[in-house]
Design a protein around this motif. Structure first.
Motif, PDB file in Angstrom:
ATOM      1  N   GLN A  61       0.836  -1.116  -0.072  1.00  5.31           N
ATOM      2  CA  GLN A  61      -0.066  -0.184   0.014  1.00  5.31           C
ATOM      3  C   GLN A  61       0.752   1.237   0.016  1.00  5.31           C
ATOM      4  OE1 GLN A  61      -2.648  -0.617   3.240  1.00  5.31           O
ATOM      5  NE2 GLN A  61      -4.353  -0.881   2.024  1.00  5.31           N
ATOM      6  N   CYS A  62       0.267   2.262  -0.279  1.00  8.90           N
ATOM      7  CA  CYS A  62       0.932   3.408  -0.269  1.00  8.90           C
ATOM      8  C   CYS A  62       0.108   4.746   0.082  1.00  8.90           C
ATOM      9  CB  CYS A  62       1.808   3.874  -1.602  1.00  8.90           C
ATOM     10  SG  CYS A  62       0.576   4.148  -2.854  1.00  8.90           S
ATOM     11  N   ASP A  63       0.732   5.680   0.734  1.00  4.07           N
ATOM     12  CA  ASP A  63       0.054   7.163   1.195  1.00  4.07           C
ATOM     13  C   ASP A  63       0.420   8.104  -0.101  1.00  4.07           C
ATOM     14  OD1 ASP A  63      -0.941   5.953   3.344  1.00  4.07           O
ATOM     15  OD2 ASP A  63       0.903   6.637   4.385  1.00  4.07           O
ATOM     16  N   LEU A  64      -0.600   8.820  -0.558  1.00  8.38           N
ATOM     17  CA  LEU A  64      -0.442   9.634  -1.776  1.00  8.38           C
ATOM     18  C   LEU A  64      -0.787  11.053  -1.143  1.00  8.38           C
ATOM     19  CD1 LEU A  64      -1.792   6.706  -3.244  1.00  8.38           C
ATOM     20  CD2 LEU A  64      -0.419   8.011  -5.168  1.00  8.38           C
ATOM     21  N   ALA A  65      -0.350  12.037  -1.722  1.00  2.00           N
ATOM     22  CA  ALA A  65      -0.992  13.306  -1.585  1.00  2.00           C
ATOM     23  C   ALA A  65      -1.815  13.591  -2.802  1.00  2.00           C
ATOM     24  CB  ALA A  65       0.222  14.468  -1.571  1.00  2.00           C
ATOM     25  N   THR A  66      -3.091  14.159  -2.451  1.00  3.37           N
ATOM     26  CA  THR A  66      -3.909  14.516  -3.781  1.00  3.37           C
ATOM     27  C   THR A  66      -4.657  15.813  -3.446  1.00  3.37           C
ATOM     28  OG1 THR A  66      -5.823  13.380  -2.683  1.00  3.37           O
ATOM     29  CG2 THR A  66      -4.368  11.866  -3.738  1.00  3.37           C
ATOM     30  N   ALA A  67      -5.300  16.123  -4.335  1.00  5.63           N
ATOM     31  CA  ALA A  67      -6.024  17.641  -3.897  1.00  5.63           C
ATOM     32  C   ALA A  67      -6.882  17.419  -2.942  1.00  5.63           C
ATOM     33  CB  ALA A  67      -6.791  17.998  -5.170  1.00  5.63           C
ATOM     34  N   GLU A  68      -7.437  16.359  -2.590  1.00 10.27           N
ATOM     35  CA  GLU A  68      -8.311  16.125  -1.532  1.00 10.27           C
ATOM     36  C   GLU A  68      -7.848  15.775  -0.254  1.00 10.27           C
ATOM     37  OE1 GLU A  68      -9.944  11.506  -1.510  1.00 10.27           O
ATOM     38  OE2 GLU A  68      -9.679  12.252  -3.550  1.00 10.27           O
ATOM     39  N   GLY A  69      -6.298  15.682  -0.219  1.00  4.15           N
ATOM     40  CA  GLY A  69      -5.771  15.348   1.012  1.00  4.15           C
ATOM     41  C   GLY A  69      -4.689  14.044   0.823  1.00  4.15           C
ATOM     42  N   THR A  70      -4.190  13.723   1.861  1.00  4.25           N
ATOM     43  CA  THR A  70      -3.630  12.360   2.089  1.00  4.25           C
ATOM     44  C   THR A  70      -4.382  11.038   1.880  1.00  4.25           C
ATOM     45  OG1 THR A  70      -1.698  13.378   3.037  1.00  4.25           O
ATOM     46  CG2 THR A  70      -1.781  11.104   3.129  1.00  4.25           C
ATOM     47  N   VAL A  71      -4.314   9.922   1.021  1.00  6.04           N
ATOM     48  CA  VAL A  71      -5.053   8.871   0.842  1.00  6.04           C
ATOM     49  C   VAL A  71      -4.219   7.901   0.896  1.00  6.04           C
ATOM     50  CG1 VAL A  71      -6.978  10.394  -0.440  1.00  6.04           C
ATOM     51  CG2 VAL A  71      -5.120   9.029  -1.764  1.00  6.04           C
ATOM     52  N   ARG A  72      -4.774   6.701   1.220  1.00  7.47           N
ATOM     53  CA  ARG A  72      -4.130   5.395   1.194  1.00  7.47           C
ATOM     54  C   ARG A  72      -4.462   4.621   0.016  1.00  7.47           C
ATOM     55  NH1 ARG A  72      -1.158   1.564   5.210  1.00  7.47           N
ATOM     56  NH2 ARG A  72       0.247   3.611   5.017  1.00  7.47           N
ATOM     57  N   ALA A  73      -3.720   3.694  -0.773  1.00  8.21           N
ATOM     58  CA  ALA A  73      -4.188   3.116  -1.910  1.00  8.21           C
ATOM     59  C   ALA A  73      -3.347   1.837  -2.002  1.00  8.21           C
ATOM     60  CB  ALA A  73      -4.177   3.883  -3.502  1.00  8.21           C
TER      61      ALA A  73
END
Length: 369
Positions: free
Chosen positions: A39-51
């Motif tokens: 899994q990874c954490d990503l910075a997105t326009a909606e905030g930090t998400v896990r995918a």
């Protein structure tokens, strides 16, 4: 016009253009800030998400999701949420693994500056500096050599001598003496790193975590003392983390590296030893090994004192290592190709048998194994 929410993470118009086709499919742009067990954490326009990274875990280790990657991610509400693809990398910092499979490991992606941290609390190992810088140049990033714990060398004459030695092993590279405790050299380093994405590299105990905290102006990384009995550092950082810096730019801190094997780093070695390659243009023979050949301009430079013998020895060592790695990698790729051809041949024979006889004979079943 308001700034893009991912601007602090290195977003620019070029990334927007590359991502556009995926955005048209409803996917979300994100930058990987941490990877952990599929899994990874990503910075997105909606905030930090896990995918989940299951869709982009390929056989090729060069394409595994890595900190610093830009990715197309499932939109909010997807359950589970997956990273669907990685955007093409601009640069990648690689080292060879200790595996017998002759594979490369990607330590950081889309990096503009490779910051090599070397502690002045230890003896200055110029060969180690040269090795790190060769990998830095090969990555496509601009290397920066940072001599940490400068406060432990208060004598100006000794400091100047160490800086001169380090600069001799790093032609064309900016060299900074920095102290995370006193703040010496930090403003200059902040100014350099504000221009993009940086990866912080070095051995355990080099002061990377202290430096990362100072640059981030927050305690993002735990700090541990160096062991008294042997002077070696403990592994404080255990994962690669991408952190936005208040002064601009983003920083990827990495765990301490005990070993940094070269990986297809011929260009990087040439950059580190640019003066040797320049001397080599004057050699009588194009394939001169700079050992006992007549008319060797490199050997003449050593004998005249213009080129230190240590530099030539280090150059030869890294060249030999890189040649061995390339040969092993080529052999591994050839073996993989042969396996692929054999498998395809077996599948072709099985398909022909099925067409001719309506079944796959015993020979065909064995051929597919």
């Amino acid at each position: 016009m308001p700034a893009h929410p991912l601007a602090p993470y290195g977003w620019d118009e070029e990334w927007a253009e590359v991502f556009a086709p995926y955005g048209a499919e409803g996917l979300v742009l994100g930058r990987v800030v941490r990877v952990d067990r599929g899994q990874c954490d990503l910075a997105t326009a909606e905030g930090t998400v896990r995918a989940d990274t299951a869709f982009v875990v390929p056989r090729d280790p060069m394409k595994v999701v890595c900190t610093g990657d830009w990715a197309a991610v499932d939109p909010a509400g997807a359950d589970p949420r997956y990273v669907r693809t990685l955007l093409p990398r601009r640069t990648a910092f690689l080292r060879s693994t200790s595996s017998k499979r002759s594979e490369a490991q990607v330590l950081a992606a889309n990096v503009d500056f490779a910051v090599v941290a070397i502690s002045l609390a230890d003896e200055l190992e110029l060969s180690r500096v040269e090795r790190f810088l060769a990998l830095g140049w090969e990555s496509g990033a601009t290397p920066v050599l940072v001599l940490t714990k400068a406060d432990l060398v208060p004598d100006p004459e000794t400091r100047a001598h160490l800086l001169a030695d380090a600069a001799s092993a790093a032609p064309g590279v900016e060299v900074l003496a920095v102290s995370g405790d006193t703040g010496e050299g930090v403003p200059e380093l902040r100014q350099v790193l504000a221009g993009g994405t940086s990866v912080l590299l070095g051995r355990s105990g080099a002061g990377k975590s202290t430096l990362a905290n100072v640059l981030a102006e927050a305690p993002h990384m735990r700090v541990q003392a160096v062991r008294d009995q042997d002077g070696k550092g403990r592994h404080t950082t255990t994962t690669r983390n991408l952190v936005p810096l208040p002064a601009g730019g983003v920083l990827i801190d990495t765990p301490g590296l005990r070993g940094v094997g070269l990986w297809d780093a011929g260009h990087g070695v040439g950059q580190v030893f640019a003066e040797i390659e320049e001397y080599a243009t004057g050699c009588r023979f194009l394939d001169c090994a700079h050992e006992s050949e007549p008319g060797c301009a490199v050997r003449e430079a050593v004998e005249s004192g213009a080129l230190p013998q240590r530099r030539l020895d280090s150059y030869r060592k890294l060249q030999r290592e890189n040649t061995r790695i390339e040969a092993k990698a080529d052999a591994f790729l050839r073996a993989a190709q042969r396996r692929e051809w054999k498998m395809r041949g077996a599948e072709g024979r099985a398909a022909m048998d099925l067409k001719r006889y309506g079944a796959v004979p015993e020979r065909g079943r064995k051929g597919r194994r």
